[in-house]
Design an enzyme around this catalytic site. Sequence first.
Site, PDB file in Angstrom:
ATOM      1  N   PRO A  33      22.106  15.785 104.517  1.00  0.00           N
ATOM      2  CA  PRO A  33      22.551  16.124 103.166  1.00  0.00           C
ATOM      3  C   PRO A  33      21.473  16.766 102.290  1.00  0.00           C
ATOM      4  O   PRO A  33      20.296  16.401 102.365  1.00  0.00           O
ATOM      5  CB  PRO A  33      22.964  14.759 102.585  1.00  0.00           C
ATOM      6  CG  PRO A  33      22.297  13.748 103.440  1.00  0.00           C
ATOM      7  CD  PRO A  33      22.192  14.358 104.796  1.00  0.00           C
ATOM      8  N   ASN A  34      21.932  17.703 101.508  1.00  0.00           N
ATOM      9  CA  ASN A  34      21.117  18.413 100.493  1.00  0.00           C
ATOM     10  C   ASN A  34      20.129  19.415 101.082  1.00  0.00           C
ATOM     11  O   ASN A  34      19.459  20.126 100.328  1.00  0.00           O
ATOM     12  CB  ASN A  34      20.365  17.416  99.578  1.00  0.00           C
ATOM     13  CG  ASN A  34      21.324  16.529  98.826  1.00  0.00           C
ATOM     14  OD1 ASN A  34      22.270  17.022  98.206  1.00  0.00           O
ATOM     15  ND2 ASN A  34      21.128  15.232  98.896  1.00  0.00           N
ATOM     16  N   ARG A  36      16.274  23.199  95.496  1.00  0.00           N
ATOM     17  CA  ARG A  36      16.027  21.797  95.121  1.00  0.00           C
ATOM     18  C   ARG A  36      14.518  21.493  95.121  1.00  0.00           C
ATOM     19  O   ARG A  36      13.783  21.926  96.028  1.00  0.00           O
ATOM     20  CB  ARG A  36      16.778  20.849  96.066  1.00  0.00           C
ATOM     21  CG  ARG A  36      16.124  20.623  97.403  1.00  0.00           C
ATOM     22  CD  ARG A  36      16.922  19.735  98.330  1.00  0.00           C
ATOM     23  NE  ARG A  36      16.718  18.319  98.102  1.00  0.00           N
ATOM     24  CZ  ARG A  36      16.634  17.420  99.099  1.00  0.00           C
ATOM     25  NH1 ARG A  36      16.759  17.792 100.354  1.00  0.00           N
ATOM     26  NH2 ARG A  36      16.475  16.149  98.829  1.00  0.00           N
ATOM     27  N   TYR A  87       9.666  20.555  98.339  1.00  0.00           N
ATOM     28  CA  TYR A  87      10.200  21.161  99.574  1.00  0.00           C
ATOM     29  C   TYR A  87       9.851  22.645  99.730  1.00  0.00           C
ATOM     30  O   TYR A  87      10.120  23.229 100.774  1.00  0.00           O
ATOM     31  CB  TYR A  87      11.726  20.965  99.633  1.00  0.00           C
ATOM     32  CG  TYR A  87      12.119  19.501  99.630  1.00  0.00           C
ATOM     33  CD1 TYR A  87      11.787  18.686 100.708  1.00  0.00           C
ATOM     34  CD2 TYR A  87      12.790  18.927  98.554  1.00  0.00           C
ATOM     35  CE1 TYR A  87      12.109  17.335 100.709  1.00  0.00           C
ATOM     36  CE2 TYR A  87      13.122  17.581  98.546  1.00  0.00           C
ATOM     37  CZ  TYR A  87      12.781  16.795  99.624  1.00  0.00           C
ATOM     38  OH  TYR A  87      13.098  15.459  99.629  1.00  0.00           O
ATOM     39  N   ASN A 143      16.895  16.438 111.079  1.00  0.00           N
ATOM     40  CA  ASN A 143      16.386  15.978 109.796  1.00  0.00           C
ATOM     41  C   ASN A 143      17.558  15.263 109.116  1.00  0.00           C
ATOM     42  O   ASN A 143      18.425  15.913 108.530  1.00  0.00           O
ATOM     43  CB  ASN A 143      15.895  17.142 108.937  1.00  0.00           C
ATOM     44  CG  ASN A 143      15.281  16.661 107.623  1.00  0.00           C
ATOM     45  OD1 ASN A 143      15.461  15.498 107.247  1.00  0.00           O
ATOM     46  ND2 ASN A 143      14.579  17.545 106.930  1.00  0.00           N
ATOM     47  N   ALA A 179      18.334  12.085 103.465  1.00  0.00           N
ATOM     48  CA  ALA A 179      18.402  10.750 102.848  1.00  0.00           C
ATOM     49  C   ALA A 179      18.980   9.702 103.803  1.00  0.00           C
ATOM     50  O   ALA A 179      18.660   8.507 103.697  1.00  0.00           O
ATOM     51  CB  ALA A 179      19.222  10.816 101.571  1.00  0.00           C
ATOM     52  N   HIS A 199      16.972   6.922 105.809  1.00  0.00           N
ATOM     53  CA  HIS A 199      16.559   5.630 105.270  1.00  0.00           C
ATOM     54  C   HIS A 199      17.707   4.629 105.177  1.00  0.00           C
ATOM     55  O   HIS A 199      17.501   3.493 104.778  1.00  0.00           O
ATOM     56  CB  HIS A 199      15.938   5.850 103.877  1.00  0.00           C
ATOM     57  CG  HIS A 199      15.053   7.066 103.805  1.00  0.00           C
ATOM     58  ND1 HIS A 199      13.895   7.173 104.533  1.00  0.00           N
ATOM     59  CD2 HIS A 199      15.188   8.261 103.150  1.00  0.00           C
ATOM     60  CE1 HIS A 199      13.332   8.360 104.306  1.00  0.00           C
ATOM     61  NE2 HIS A 199      14.112   9.038 103.465  1.00  0.00           N
ATOM     62  N   ASP A 226      22.707   4.825 115.720  1.00  0.00           N
ATOM     63  CA  ASP A 226      23.495   4.400 116.896  1.00  0.00           C
ATOM     64  C   ASP A 226      24.017   5.600 117.681  1.00  0.00           C
ATOM     65  O   ASP A 226      24.096   5.546 118.912  1.00  0.00           O
ATOM     66  CB  ASP A 226      24.675   3.521 116.457  1.00  0.00           C
ATOM     67  CG  ASP A 226      24.237   2.110 116.082  1.00  0.00           C
ATOM     68  OD1 ASP A 226      23.044   1.782 116.281  1.00  0.00           O
ATOM     69  OD2 ASP A 226      25.079   1.336 115.582  1.00  0.00           O
ATOM     70  N   GLU A 247      12.795  13.515 115.141  1.00  0.00           N
ATOM     71  CA  GLU A 247      13.107  13.419 113.707  1.00  0.00           C
ATOM     72  C   GLU A 247      12.112  14.280 112.925  1.00  0.00           C
ATOM     73  O   GLU A 247      10.908  14.192 113.158  1.00  0.00           O
ATOM     74  CB  GLU A 247      12.992  11.950 113.274  1.00  0.00           C
ATOM     75  CG  GLU A 247      13.314  11.737 111.812  1.00  0.00           C
ATOM     76  CD  GLU A 247      13.105  10.273 111.401  1.00  0.00           C
ATOM     77  OE1 GLU A 247      13.488   9.363 112.152  1.00  0.00           O
ATOM     78  OE2 GLU A 247      12.552  10.078 110.305  1.00  0.00           O
ATOM     79  N   HIS A 286      10.832  15.837 109.048  1.00  0.00           N
ATOM     80  CA  HIS A 286      10.880  15.855 107.579  1.00  0.00           C
ATOM     81  C   HIS A 286       9.960  16.948 107.065  1.00  0.00           C
ATOM     82  O   HIS A 286       8.851  17.127 107.582  1.00  0.00           O
ATOM     83  CB  HIS A 286      10.456  14.501 106.991  1.00  0.00           C
ATOM     84  CG  HIS A 286      11.389  13.416 107.396  1.00  0.00           C
ATOM     85  ND1 HIS A 286      12.665  13.317 106.903  1.00  0.00           N
ATOM     86  CD2 HIS A 286      11.244  12.440 108.313  1.00  0.00           C
ATOM     87  CE1 HIS A 286      13.270  12.298 107.479  1.00  0.00           C
ATOM     88  NE2 HIS A 286      12.439  11.748 108.347  1.00  0.00           N
ATOM     89  N   SER A 299       8.819  17.022 103.876  1.00  0.00           N
ATOM     90  CA  SER A 299       7.800  16.360 103.039  1.00  0.00           C
ATOM     91  C   SER A 299       7.156  15.210 103.806  1.00  0.00           C
ATOM     92  O   SER A 299       7.693  14.745 104.817  1.00  0.00           O
ATOM     93  CB  SER A 299       8.464  15.817 101.766  1.00  0.00           C
ATOM     94  OG  SER A 299       9.407  14.804 102.095  1.00  0.00           O
ATOM     95  N   ARG A 359       5.430   9.243  99.526  1.00  0.00           N
ATOM     96  CA  ARG A 359       6.400   9.316  98.424  1.00  0.00           C
ATOM     97  C   ARG A 359       6.873   7.893  98.050  1.00  0.00           C
ATOM     98  O   ARG A 359       6.143   6.939  98.217  1.00  0.00           O
ATOM     99  CB  ARG A 359       7.551  10.247  98.830  1.00  0.00           C
ATOM    100  CG  ARG A 359       7.059  11.677  99.105  1.00  0.00           C
ATOM    101  CD  ARG A 359       8.202  12.581  99.516  1.00  0.00           C
ATOM    102  NE  ARG A 359       9.181  12.738  98.440  1.00  0.00           N
ATOM    103  CZ  ARG A 359      10.391  13.294  98.618  1.00  0.00           C
ATOM    104  NH1 ARG A 359      10.731  13.749  99.819  1.00  0.00           N
ATOM    105  NH2 ARG A 359      11.219  13.398  97.606  1.00  0.00           N
ATOM    106  N   ARG A 396      11.377   5.664 101.043  1.00  0.00           N
ATOM    107  CA  ARG A 396      11.326   6.743 102.050  1.00  0.00           C
ATOM    108  C   ARG A 396      10.412   6.390 103.226  1.00  0.00           C
ATOM    109  O   ARG A 396      10.349   7.110 104.215  1.00  0.00           O
ATOM    110  CB  ARG A 396      10.835   8.049 101.412  1.00  0.00           C
ATOM    111  CG  ARG A 396      11.815   8.620 100.433  1.00  0.00           C
ATOM    112  CD  ARG A 396      11.411  10.015  99.980  1.00  0.00           C
ATOM    113  NE  ARG A 396      11.945  10.271  98.662  1.00  0.00           N
ATOM    114  CZ  ARG A 396      13.172  10.715  98.410  1.00  0.00           C
ATOM    115  NH1 ARG A 396      13.980  10.997  99.395  1.00  0.00           N
ATOM    116  NH2 ARG A 396      13.582  10.906  97.173  1.00  0.00           N
TER     117      ARG A 396
END
Length: 161
Positions: free
Chosen positions: A9-10, A17, A22, A73, A76, A79, A86, A97, A99, A101, A106, A110
């Site tokens: 998301p986002n 953003r 970012y 990625n 949110a 977390h 799963d 995985e 990220h 940032s 942070r 996070r």
Amino acid sequence: MKIMVIQGPNLNMLGLREQNIYGPMKLEQIHEQMRGFAQQNGVEIEFFQSNLEGELVDKIQECLGDADGIIINPAAYTHTSIAIRDAIAAVSLPAIEVHISNVYAREEFRKKSLVAPVCAGQIAGFGPFSYHLAMVAMLQILNEIKAMKDMQQQQQGQQQA
Ligand code: DQA
């Protein structure tokens, strides 16, 4: 060989953003760079972005029989999402995985990833270059798996002869 890149998301808002965190690059530009690198290395690549947890779970499940590795990625959902964790465990494909940032520099919330324990590894904090590093790592993993399979086949062939 095919790599599936899954964006949470986002991340469709990259370039707009929180540019101080970012950076200015848009998601499509990041994908363009990854596509180029995949082409140079002779691997297929597909991209998927969703703001919905269930759609991300569906896409991970679809990777079974379709992709050899997953770069994700979860944004949110990193977390919070047991469902995404799963799904990655269920398909049993190598996953990395990513990220943009440095999540460890942070907010406290996070610093915990529910997804990292079911991934081969995590890359965080290098800006959009995190995705490139993930590609390099994924190619290494896939080459190692292929070498292992080739060796097993060779051994089976020798046993049958
Ligand atoms: C992010 C870090 C997450 O904590 C955040 O919710 C994001 C982006 C990153 O790429 O740095 O949306 O995954």
